[in-house]
Structure formats: C-alpha cells, structure tokens
Write a protein that holds these residues in place. Sequence first.
Motif, PDB file in Angstrom:
ATOM      1  N   ASP A  76       8.603 -34.276 -27.504  1.00  0.00           N
ATOM      2  CA  ASP A  76       7.618 -34.425 -28.255  1.00  0.00           C
ATOM      3  C   ASP A  76       7.891 -34.798 -29.725  1.00  0.00           C
ATOM      4  O   ASP A  76       7.182 -35.652 -30.112  1.00  0.00           O
ATOM      5  N   LYS A  85      -0.137 -32.039 -32.746  1.00  0.00           N
ATOM      6  CA  LYS A  85      -0.987 -31.746 -31.355  1.00  0.00           C
ATOM      7  C   LYS A  85      -2.297 -30.871 -31.523  1.00  0.00           C
ATOM      8  O   LYS A  85      -1.959 -29.782 -32.311  1.00  0.00           O
ATOM      9  N   GLU A  98      -5.149 -30.763 -24.538  1.00  0.00           N
ATOM     10  CA  GLU A  98      -4.294 -31.111 -25.715  1.00  0.00           C
ATOM     11  C   GLU A  98      -4.235 -32.540 -25.919  1.00  0.00           C
ATOM     12  O   GLU A  98      -4.217 -33.256 -24.895  1.00  0.00           O
ATOM     13  N   TRP A 100      -2.213 -35.497 -28.555  1.00  0.00           N
ATOM     14  CA  TRP A 100      -1.444 -35.749 -29.822  1.00  0.00           C
ATOM     15  C   TRP A 100      -1.989 -36.919 -30.437  1.00  0.00           C
ATOM     16  O   TRP A 100      -2.313 -38.151 -29.994  1.00  0.00           O
TER      17      TRP A 100
END
Length: 213
Positions: A76, A85, A98, A100
């Motif tokens: 990640d 995030k 969630e 990004w």
Amino acid sequence: MGRGAAGGARRSRRGSTAAGGTRRARNRNAGGSPAGAKAEPPGPSVIDLGAQSGRWAAFQERHRLSCEEAARLLLDAYEYRGLVKHTGGCHCGAVRFEVWASADLHVFNCNCSICTKKQNRHFIVPASRFKLLKGADNLTTYTFNTHSAQHTFCKTCGVQSFYTPRSNPDGYGIAPHCLDDGTVQTIITEDINGKEWEKAVREHKTIRDMSKP
C-alpha cells in the motif's frame, strides 16, 4: 452523475474526513497440474528475501504483523504513494468503506436532475482504490434513463456514501461529506453542467481519466 466541462472552482479547507477489492477465486488441483496448465506463482512462503530476511522478521515482530499484513502495509505504501487512506460510510453505520485518494480532493457538483435532488457532490477514484468493508447486503440501487449510473444507498438510513457514475463506470464517486474526520486537507469544487451531459463530458479534459489506476 452527468459530468462535464464546468464552471468555476471553489476551494474550501477541511480538517477532517476519511475514506478504499478484488475478488479472486482459484481452484487448486491437489493431484498436480494437468499438461498445459499455467504454473502457479510462488506463494509468500517460498519468496527468497535474501539479505532482507532479518529485517523482514524484525519488522513483523516489532509491529506484531502477520506476513500478509506486513506485505499489504508495504505494498500500500508503495502503490499509493502521495495518497491517504480515507474511511467513511452511511449515517447508521451499516455501510463502511475505505478509499485511497489525495488529501486534497477535487469534487464535482453536478446539476443534472438526480444530482440536484440529492445534492450529489463527489470525487472520483479508480475501482482498485476503493474497498467496501461491510454492508454489501444492506445496499440497494436506483437507476434511470440510460441505467449506466448505479445510485447505491443504504437500505436502513437512505444515505448514498458512494456510487458508480455514468461518466466513470469503471470507478466510484465518493461523497466527501460521508468521510470520517481527519484525512482531508482541502476541497476544490468544480461545477459540471449535467443538464447537457454528453457535451459536458465530451469537452471535459480530465474526468474520464480519473477512474484509471
């Protein structure tokens, strides 16, 4: 939403908000692979870390992570460089996700019929950067006209925290006001003329690219 070439951009500061799945199933043949079958990629247990083996083991022990958790954390950090995030969800908490994205959000404000009715301001991300954490069975979907946009919302509280836009069917439109506090720094709002959707999207220089990984 019906997006397009838009009016002025408005910047606002926010000291809050937060936000990102791949489904893969693979059948393994216990008796060995038949002729012509593709070889399986090596699993984590057979990866040679070489001189980094000690560092890897110490990293896992120090942070109390499994091998999978440690790998995800590092992947990640590498794949989502420059992003944060965010987490968020609906009002009742049945739907959580969630995502990004940048801490500085580019939000679209569309004036098409449905976006006007529900005040559907949103930013766009590739599907690969979004992960539904819970609530898949608590979502229902409304479509109309071309049925391209998938307006998903919680069955319990009625809040749409994300959806699939007509302009970007390979991505998601995320409602910034449904993010948790703490990860958004600024928001720039761009008006989109959804009343002339085809023309607006055709003339917009970047909207189609926003759902590309």
